[in-house]
Design a protein around this motif. Structure first.
Motif, mmCIF file in Angstrom:
data_model
loop_
_atom_site.group_PDB
_atom_site.id
_atom_site.type_symbol
_atom_site.label_atom_id
_atom_site.label_comp_id
_atom_site.label_asym_id
_atom_site.label_seq_id
_atom_site.Cartn_x
_atom_site.Cartn_y
_atom_site.Cartn_z
ATOM 1 N N LEU A 1 0.814 -1.206 0.000
ATOM 2 C CA LEU A 1 0.000 0.000 0.000
ATOM 3 C C LEU A 1 0.853 1.264 0.000
ATOM 4 C CD1 LEU A 1 -2.790 -1.177 2.433
ATOM 5 C CD2 LEU A 1 -3.177 -0.324 0.114
ATOM 6 N N THR A 2 1.916 1.287 0.778
ATOM 7 C CA THR A 2 2.756 2.486 0.828
ATOM 8 C C THR A 2 3.520 2.685 -0.480
ATOM 9 O OG1 THR A 2 4.490 1.166 1.940
ATOM 10 C CG2 THR A 2 3.037 2.499 3.334
ATOM 11 N N ALA A 3 3.685 1.611 -1.252
ATOM 12 C CA ALA A 3 4.391 1.715 -2.534
ATOM 13 C C ALA A 3 3.435 1.984 -3.700
ATOM 14 C CB ALA A 3 5.165 0.420 -2.803
ATOM 15 N N LEU A 4 2.140 2.006 -3.436
ATOM 16 C CA LEU A 4 1.146 2.146 -4.492
ATOM 17 C C LEU A 4 1.166 3.547 -5.108
ATOM 18 C CD1 LEU A 4 -1.355 0.875 -5.921
ATOM 19 C CD2 LEU A 4 -2.750 1.879 -4.101
ATOM 20 N N ASP A 5 1.050 3.594 -6.443
ATOM 21 C CA ASP A 5 0.968 4.864 -7.164
ATOM 22 C C ASP A 5 -0.497 5.298 -7.172
ATOM 23 O OD1 ASP A 5 1.024 7.008 -8.880
ATOM 24 O OD2 ASP A 5 2.248 6.038 -10.413
ATOM 25 N N VAL A 6 -0.917 5.967 -6.104
ATOM 26 C CA VAL A 6 -2.320 6.365 -5.963
ATOM 27 C C VAL A 6 -2.743 7.366 -7.040
ATOM 28 C CG1 VAL A 6 -4.038 7.386 -4.430
ATOM 29 C CG2 VAL A 6 -2.301 5.856 -3.493
ATOM 30 N N PRO A 7 -1.942 8.391 -7.368
ATOM 31 C CA PRO A 7 -2.367 9.336 -8.414
ATOM 32 C C PRO A 7 -2.659 8.645 -9.750
ATOM 33 C CG PRO A 7 -0.564 10.268 -7.170
ATOM 34 C CD PRO A 7 -0.688 8.843 -6.725
ATOM 35 N N ALA A 8 -1.877 7.641 -10.103
ATOM 36 C CA ALA A 8 -2.106 6.936 -11.364
ATOM 37 C C ALA A 8 -3.435 6.182 -11.316
ATOM 38 C CB ALA A 8 -0.960 5.974 -11.647
ATOM 39 N N HIS A 9 -3.707 5.545 -10.188
ATOM 40 C CA HIS A 9 -4.972 4.805 -10.066
ATOM 41 C C HIS A 9 -6.143 5.777 -10.031
ATOM 42 C CE1 HIS A 9 -7.501 1.381 -9.178
ATOM 43 N NE2 HIS A 9 -8.053 2.069 -8.191
ATOM 44 N N ARG A 10 -5.973 6.896 -9.353
ATOM 45 C CA ARG A 10 -7.036 7.896 -9.285
ATOM 46 C C ARG A 10 -7.364 8.420 -10.679
ATOM 47 N NH1 ARG A 10 -9.428 11.307 -5.631
ATOM 48 N NH2 ARG A 10 -8.199 10.475 -3.899
ATOM 49 N N GLN A 11 -6.332 8.621 -11.508
ATOM 50 C CA GLN A 11 -6.564 9.111 -12.855
ATOM 51 C C GLN A 11 -7.363 8.110 -13.675
ATOM 52 O OE1 GLN A 11 -6.221 11.998 -14.231
ATOM 53 N NE2 GLN A 11 -6.936 11.255 -16.216
ATOM 54 N N GLU A 12 -7.067 6.832 -13.498
ATOM 55 C CA GLU A 12 -7.804 5.796 -14.214
ATOM 56 C C GLU A 12 -9.278 5.807 -13.803
ATOM 57 O OE1 GLU A 12 -7.609 0.953 -15.038
ATOM 58 O OE2 GLU A 12 -6.130 1.917 -13.732
ATOM 59 N N VAL A 13 -9.520 5.964 -12.516
ATOM 60 C CA VAL A 13 -10.892 6.033 -12.025
ATOM 61 C C VAL A 13 -11.580 7.288 -12.552
ATOM 62 C CG1 VAL A 13 -12.330 6.283 -9.958
ATOM 63 C CG2 VAL A 13 -10.410 4.673 -9.955
ATOM 64 N N ASN A 14 -10.848 8.390 -12.567
ATOM 65 C CA ASN A 14 -11.441 9.662 -12.968
ATOM 66 C C ASN A 14 -11.954 9.648 -14.399
ATOM 67 O OD1 ASN A 14 -12.084 12.433 -12.276
ATOM 68 N ND2 ASN A 14 -10.485 13.030 -13.716
ATOM 69 N N VAL A 15 -11.277 8.916 -15.267
ATOM 70 C CA VAL A 15 -11.732 8.814 -16.655
ATOM 71 C C VAL A 15 -13.160 8.271 -16.702
ATOM 72 C CG1 VAL A 15 -11.385 7.599 -18.849
ATOM 73 C CG2 VAL A 15 -9.430 8.586 -17.639
ATOM 74 N N LEU A 16 -13.422 7.234 -15.914
ATOM 75 C CA LEU A 16 -14.761 6.641 -15.880
ATOM 76 C C LEU A 16 -15.762 7.547 -15.172
ATOM 77 C CD1 LEU A 16 -14.573 2.786 -15.231
ATOM 78 C CD2 LEU A 16 -15.515 4.001 -17.198
ATOM 79 N N LEU A 17 -15.315 8.258 -14.141
ATOM 80 C CA LEU A 17 -16.219 9.147 -13.432
ATOM 81 C C LEU A 17 -16.628 10.327 -14.309
ATOM 82 C CD1 LEU A 17 -14.669 9.221 -9.840
ATOM 83 C CD2 LEU A 17 -16.466 7.733 -10.754
ATOM 84 N N LEU A 18 -15.720 10.792 -15.145
ATOM 85 C CA LEU A 18 -16.047 11.861 -16.087
ATOM 86 C C LEU A 18 -17.089 11.381 -17.098
ATOM 87 C CD1 LEU A 18 -12.526 13.395 -16.759
ATOM 88 C CD2 LEU A 18 -14.513 14.650 -15.896
ATOM 89 N N ARG A 19 -16.898 10.159 -17.574
ATOM 90 C CA ARG A 19 -17.867 9.588 -18.510
ATOM 91 C C ARG A 19 -19.228 9.429 -17.828
ATOM 92 N NH1 ARG A 19 -20.490 9.428 -22.885
ATOM 93 N NH2 ARG A 19 -21.087 7.379 -23.695
ATOM 94 N N THR A 20 -19.201 8.995 -16.583
ATOM 95 C CA THR A 20 -20.438 8.857 -15.808
ATOM 96 C C THR A 20 -21.141 10.204 -15.691
ATOM 97 O OG1 THR A 20 -19.575 7.001 -14.505
ATOM 98 C CG2 THR A 20 -21.381 8.265 -13.543
ATOM 99 N N SER A 21 -20.371 11.251 -15.383
ATOM 100 C CA SER A 21 -20.931 12.587 -15.234
ATOM 101 C C SER A 21 -21.609 13.046 -16.521
ATOM 102 C CB SER A 21 -19.828 13.579 -14.845
ATOM 103 O OG SER A 21 -20.346 14.886 -14.711
ATOM 104 N N ASP A 22 -20.949 12.828 -17.640
ATOM 105 C CA ASP A 22 -21.522 13.237 -18.929
ATOM 106 C C ASP A 22 -22.851 12.530 -19.188
ATOM 107 O OD1 ASP A 22 -19.378 14.904 -19.411
ATOM 108 O OD2 ASP A 22 -18.301 13.469 -20.663
ATOM 109 N N LEU A 23 -22.887 11.237 -18.892
ATOM 110 C CA LEU A 23 -24.099 10.454 -19.135
ATOM 111 C C LEU A 23 -25.253 10.907 -18.244
ATOM 112 C CD1 LEU A 23 -22.476 6.904 -19.410
ATOM 113 C CD2 LEU A 23 -23.676 8.098 -21.261
ATOM 114 N N VAL A 24 -24.941 11.153 -16.964
ATOM 115 C CA VAL A 24 -25.989 11.537 -16.017
ATOM 116 C C VAL A 24 -26.508 12.935 -16.319
ATOM 117 C CG1 VAL A 24 -26.515 11.985 -13.593
ATOM 118 C CG2 VAL A 24 -25.109 10.014 -14.219
ATOM 119 N N ARG A 25 -25.615 13.874 -16.555
ATOM 120 C CA ARG A 25 -26.039 15.264 -16.769
ATOM 121 C C ARG A 25 -26.733 15.458 -18.114
ATOM 122 N NH1 ARG A 25 -22.553 18.741 -17.361
ATOM 123 N NH2 ARG A 25 -20.748 17.402 -17.773
ATOM 124 N N ALA A 26 -26.498 14.533 -19.040
ATOM 125 C CA ALA A 26 -27.159 14.629 -20.337
ATOM 126 C C ALA A 26 -28.679 14.534 -20.199
ATOM 127 C CB ALA A 26 -26.653 13.528 -21.270
ATOM 128 N N GLY A 27 -29.133 13.971 -19.098
ATOM 129 C CA GLY A 27 -30.570 13.829 -18.881
ATOM 130 C C GLY A 27 -31.242 15.097 -18.388
#
Length: 271
Positions: free
Chosen positions: A148-174
């Motif tokens: 856990l202390t060696a984990l690259d959290v910013p890289a994982h967060r960025q991967e998650v953020n890509v999907l969250l941005l897509r989620t936001s676009d889909l939800v707000r489109a309504g």
């Protein structure tokens, strides 16, 4: 899914007061004193409970009242360290727990967003991808302290953020009509009383002390928005998403403030 959201809330009964040990704070309007990371707060009792919990605001520790670890405290205490108390365990445990706790807290915050995204019908086109990333993120939280202390959290967060941005676009489109894009906007102290912010993206916006009295925030994306001292009296946040309890705890509101089901009304709000 609601059960999973509940698990992503802090359970102090299962934690060894890690937020009171691991996190640093500086004397300010939020904290009455300085405390370095890895040093127990002077108010932490031997049973890992806060000695002034009922008086935190009056004693100058407002910052503690708006904090939530998203369940990371009990995960590190009971899973990563197997229920071993840092007070009675090996001398190095307090330091190691202080290093691991902030990492798991970030992962648990991501789990909160991913879990919420899976409850949004409009995001169905990306539900499979969200589910896979949620499972992988949960698996990361169960790795060893060293991993856990060696984990690259910013890289994982960025991967998650890509999907969250897509989620936001889909939800707000309504949401019908033009939707405001106020990502990372400086709205500190802004006069937004009664503003129409339906379906807006307020990701990372600075809304500190903004007047949002009676504002319409239905279906708005609030991920990362700074709501400290923002006035949400009688505002409508129905269907607003990616809003966390710490964000809400830091704001002002009333009995007339309408909230999404994912959060609860802060006890310090006026009735």
């Amino acid at each position: 899914m609601q059960e999973q959201m509940i698990e992503l809330r802090g359970d102090c009964e299962q934690c060894f007061g890690l937020c009171c040990v691991a996190l640093p704070f500086a004397a300010s309007a939020d904290f009455a004193l300085d405390k370095p990371a890895g040093t127990p707060c002077r108010n932490l009792r031997d049973d890992h409970r806060c000695g002034i919990h009922a008086r935190l605001r009056t004693e100058g520790f407002t910052g503690c009242t708006v904090y939530d670890c998203f369940g990371a405290g009990q995960k590190v205490s009971q899973v990563t360290f197997g229920g071993r108390d840092w007070r009675t365990g090996p001398r190095d445990d307090a330091r190691r727990m202080s290093e691991v706790f902030p990492v798991v807290r970030q992962l648990h915050e991501l789990l909160w967003y991913l879990t919420e995204a899976l409850t949004l019908p409009a995001a169905r086109p990306v539900h499979d991808d969200l589910r896979r990333l949620l499972e992988r993120t949960e698996a990361l939280t169960r790795e060893t302290a060293e991993e856990l202390t060696a984990l690259d959290v910013p890289a994982h967060r960025q991967e998650v953020n890509v999907l969250l941005l897509r989620t936001s676009d889909l939800v707000r489109a309504g949401t019908k009509g033009r939707k405001k894009d106020r990502r990372n906007a400086d709205l500190m102290g802004a006069r937004l009383k009664g503003a129409d912010l339906r379906g807006a993206t307020l990701r990372g916006a600075y809304l500190i002390a903004a007047d949002l009295t009676g504002a319409d925030l239905r279906g708005a994306d609030l991920i990362g928005a700074d709501l400290r001292d923002a006035d949400l009296t009688d505002a409508d946040l129905t269907g607003a998403f990616f809003l966390t309890q710490p964000q809400l705890n830091a704001a002002k509101g009333s009995a007339g403030t309408r909230l999404p089901d994912s959060v609860t009304r802060p006890v310090h709000w006026t009735a």
